[in-house]
Design a protein around this motif. Structure first.
Motif, mmCIF file in Angstrom:
data_model
loop_
_atom_site.group_PDB
_atom_site.id
_atom_site.type_symbol
_atom_site.label_atom_id
_atom_site.label_comp_id
_atom_site.label_asym_id
_atom_site.label_seq_id
_atom_site.Cartn_x
_atom_site.Cartn_y
_atom_site.Cartn_z
ATOM 1 N N LEU A 32 0.705 -1.296 -0.158
ATOM 2 C CA LEU A 32 0.053 -0.011 0.027
ATOM 3 C C LEU A 32 0.883 1.122 0.109
ATOM 4 O O LEU A 32 1.923 1.454 0.864
ATOM 5 C CB LEU A 32 -0.837 0.205 1.316
ATOM 6 C CG LEU A 32 -1.744 1.327 1.565
ATOM 7 C CD1 LEU A 32 -2.728 1.409 0.249
ATOM 8 C CD2 LEU A 32 -2.324 1.309 2.912
ATOM 9 N N HIS A 33 0.598 2.060 -0.857
ATOM 10 C CA HIS A 33 1.316 3.470 -1.179
ATOM 11 C C HIS A 33 0.026 4.548 -0.792
ATOM 12 O O HIS A 33 -0.819 4.343 -1.546
ATOM 13 C CB HIS A 33 2.109 3.614 -2.294
ATOM 14 C CG HIS A 33 3.164 2.245 -2.347
ATOM 15 N ND1 HIS A 33 4.328 2.388 -1.714
ATOM 16 C CD2 HIS A 33 3.363 1.216 -3.117
ATOM 17 C CE1 HIS A 33 4.855 1.575 -2.021
ATOM 18 N NE2 HIS A 33 4.283 0.530 -2.781
ATOM 19 N N GLU A 34 0.648 5.707 -0.325
ATOM 20 C CA GLU A 34 -0.471 6.689 -0.353
ATOM 21 C C GLU A 34 0.392 8.099 -0.851
ATOM 22 O O GLU A 34 1.520 8.271 -0.961
ATOM 23 C CB GLU A 34 -0.674 7.309 1.165
ATOM 24 C CG GLU A 34 -1.070 6.224 1.927
ATOM 25 C CD GLU A 34 -1.355 6.620 3.673
ATOM 26 O OE1 GLU A 34 -2.195 5.982 4.293
ATOM 27 O OE2 GLU A 34 -0.537 7.328 3.893
ATOM 28 N N ARG A 137 -5.941 -3.806 6.228
ATOM 29 C CA ARG A 137 -6.743 -4.891 5.398
ATOM 30 C C ARG A 137 -6.219 -4.676 3.964
ATOM 31 O O ARG A 137 -5.994 -5.548 3.313
ATOM 32 C CB ARG A 137 -8.171 -4.482 5.583
ATOM 33 C CG ARG A 137 -8.805 -5.008 6.705
ATOM 34 C CD ARG A 137 -10.201 -4.798 6.635
ATOM 35 N NE ARG A 137 -10.998 -5.347 7.823
ATOM 36 C CZ ARG A 137 -11.656 -4.448 8.557
ATOM 37 N NH1 ARG A 137 -11.467 -2.998 8.064
ATOM 38 N NH2 ARG A 137 -12.206 -4.467 9.921
ATOM 39 N N LEU A 138 -6.021 -3.404 3.573
ATOM 40 C CA LEU A 138 -5.765 -3.180 2.080
ATOM 41 C C LEU A 138 -4.264 -3.689 1.938
ATOM 42 O O LEU A 138 -3.660 -4.153 0.884
ATOM 43 C CB LEU A 138 -5.700 -1.725 1.828
ATOM 44 C CG LEU A 138 -6.977 -0.996 1.579
ATOM 45 C CD1 LEU A 138 -6.932 0.657 1.505
ATOM 46 C CD2 LEU A 138 -7.635 -1.634 0.503
ATOM 47 N N THR A 139 -3.393 -3.349 2.738
ATOM 48 C CA THR A 139 -2.011 -3.923 2.892
ATOM 49 C C THR A 139 -1.978 -5.344 2.908
ATOM 50 O O THR A 139 -1.346 -6.126 1.828
ATOM 51 C CB THR A 139 -1.211 -3.536 4.111
ATOM 52 O OG1 THR A 139 -1.154 -2.060 4.079
ATOM 53 C CG2 THR A 139 0.277 -4.122 4.265
ATOM 54 N N LEU A 140 -2.814 -6.172 3.517
ATOM 55 C CA LEU A 140 -2.889 -7.599 3.542
ATOM 56 C C LEU A 140 -3.190 -8.269 2.147
ATOM 57 O O LEU A 140 -2.608 -8.936 1.654
ATOM 58 C CB LEU A 140 -3.776 -8.134 4.884
ATOM 59 C CG LEU A 140 -2.939 -7.858 6.023
ATOM 60 C CD1 LEU A 140 -4.007 -8.552 7.275
ATOM 61 C CD2 LEU A 140 -1.614 -8.613 6.141
ATOM 62 N N THR A 149 -1.382 -1.448 -4.335
ATOM 63 C CA THR A 149 -2.465 -0.314 -4.003
ATOM 64 C C THR A 149 -1.873 1.062 -3.819
ATOM 65 O O THR A 149 -0.945 1.346 -3.329
ATOM 66 C CB THR A 149 -3.378 -0.833 -2.679
ATOM 67 O OG1 THR A 149 -3.416 -2.207 -2.978
ATOM 68 C CG2 THR A 149 -4.488 0.205 -2.508
ATOM 69 N N PHE A 150 -2.626 2.066 -4.446
ATOM 70 C CA PHE A 150 -2.201 3.676 -4.330
ATOM 71 C C PHE A 150 -3.690 4.117 -3.565
ATOM 72 O O PHE A 150 -4.665 4.168 -4.345
ATOM 73 C CB PHE A 150 -1.961 4.157 -5.653
ATOM 74 C CG PHE A 150 -0.623 3.501 -6.196
ATOM 75 C CD1 PHE A 150 0.614 3.794 -5.693
ATOM 76 C CD2 PHE A 150 -0.594 2.580 -7.026
ATOM 77 C CE1 PHE A 150 1.725 3.612 -6.283
ATOM 78 C CE2 PHE A 150 0.625 2.081 -7.642
ATOM 79 C CZ PHE A 150 1.648 2.539 -7.196
ATOM 80 N N ALA A 160 -2.533 7.883 10.887
ATOM 81 C CA ALA A 160 -1.962 6.846 11.072
ATOM 82 C C ALA A 160 -2.277 5.644 10.065
ATOM 83 O O ALA A 160 -3.452 5.336 9.757
ATOM 84 C CB ALA A 160 -2.144 5.982 12.475
ATOM 85 N N SER A 161 -1.420 4.698 9.364
ATOM 86 C CA SER A 161 -1.663 3.710 8.434
ATOM 87 C C SER A 161 -0.521 2.762 8.329
ATOM 88 O O SER A 161 0.577 3.195 8.812
ATOM 89 C CB SER A 161 -1.842 4.340 6.977
ATOM 90 O OG SER A 161 -0.688 4.718 6.514
ATOM 91 N N THR A 162 -0.609 1.733 7.508
ATOM 92 C CA THR A 162 0.326 0.790 7.195
ATOM 93 C C THR A 162 1.086 0.889 5.968
ATOM 94 O O THR A 162 1.653 0.206 5.350
ATOM 95 C CB THR A 162 -0.323 -0.548 7.415
ATOM 96 O OG1 THR A 162 -1.353 -0.654 6.558
ATOM 97 C CG2 THR A 162 -0.889 -0.891 8.750
ATOM 98 N N ALA A 163 0.788 2.185 5.377
ATOM 99 C CA ALA A 163 1.593 2.371 3.953
ATOM 100 C C ALA A 163 3.014 2.321 4.164
ATOM 101 O O ALA A 163 3.384 2.816 4.973
ATOM 102 C CB ALA A 163 0.929 3.682 3.607
ATOM 103 N N GLU A 164 3.395 1.702 2.988
ATOM 104 C CA GLU A 164 4.871 1.634 2.714
ATOM 105 C C GLU A 164 5.377 2.963 2.607
ATOM 106 O O GLU A 164 6.475 3.553 3.148
ATOM 107 C CB GLU A 164 5.359 0.586 1.762
ATOM 108 C CG GLU A 164 5.149 -0.730 1.868
ATOM 109 C CD GLU A 164 6.223 -1.344 2.734
ATOM 110 O OE1 GLU A 164 7.433 -0.933 2.946
ATOM 111 O OE2 GLU A 164 5.699 -2.135 3.903
#
Length: 226
Positions: A32-34, A137-140, A149-150, A160-164
């Motif tokens: 996942l990237h933002e 969930r998006l990361t997994l 995912t972008f 807060a997020s799990t984005a790379e």
């Protein structure tokens, strides 16, 4: 390990040497990237995200998910524009949904399809449903089939997020030479990088080569990894 996690570690160079150095070789696939748009720079963030997605998707199709009102608020996505940007519009699938919940549901379904190379989720504002759990969930889901995912955010502040990675994008001035007037140029700040340093660069998108290039204004402002 779950299927797909080994391939998810593959990184694809963006073409911009300084950015790729901070990214330890390139943007990670199956993650996942933002991308956050600076105020009034939604078009620039859209173009930058399109470039990232095209790079990691390679020859696979791209799914772009946006809300119904996005065309009125931020402009319509144009097949001609994508073609001039260097992306074959036949590779692009566009899905319009009513709200953020619908966008997330569609994204989760799409991320189970290995035929896709990337999924872009365009979200405006800061809906409560888009929280840390949603990003996890998006990361997994991205890792399972190595579909990147972008998350493209307009009128929003980072949370807060799990984005790379997390990028803050604004438009930059194109070169003054007449023959280069159509080359998109971005002021791109890598403000979050889970595995390396951050930095800010002026990055030019090469429509012919399908990659980001350095310019003579692309000085690095890099911060320590901690």
């Amino acid at each position: 390990a779950r299927p797909g996690l080994e391939q998810a570690a593959v990184r694809l160079p963006l073409g911009h040497a300084a950015a790729d150095l901070c990214l330890k070789g390139g943007l990670e696939r199956g993650a996942l990237h933002e991308v956050f748009a600076g105020p009034g720079h939604e078009a620039a963030a859209t173009g930058f995200t399109a470039g990232l997605a095209a790079r990691v998707a390679a020859r696979k199709r791209l799914l772009w998910i946006r809300q119904d009102f996005s065309a009125l608020e931020f402009g319509e996505l144009s097949a001609t524009g994508f073609l001039e940007f260097g992306i074959d519009p036949e590779r692009l699938l566009l899905l319009c949904v009513a709200d953020t919940a619908g966008a997330l549901r569609a994204a989760h379904d799409a991320l189970s399809c290995a035929a896709l190379g990337a999924v872009v989720i365009e979200i405006a504002g800061r809906p409560k449903i888009l929280d840390l759990m949603a990003s996890r969930r998006l990361t997994l889901a991205s890792a399972q089939k190595t579909v990147t995912t972008f998350l493209l955010r307009f009128n929003a502040e980072p949370q807060a997020s799990t984005a790379e990675t997390r990028w803050l994008v604004r438009a930059a001035a194109s070169p003054t030479q007449a023959e280069n007037w159509g080359h998109p140029v971005f002021k791109a700040g890598l403000v979050r990088n889970r595995h390396g340093r951050t930095g800010e660069w002026v990055m030019e998108w090469s429509c012919d080569e399908g990659l980001f290039k350095e310019t003579d204004r692309g000085a690095v402002v890099s911060a320590p990894s901690d």
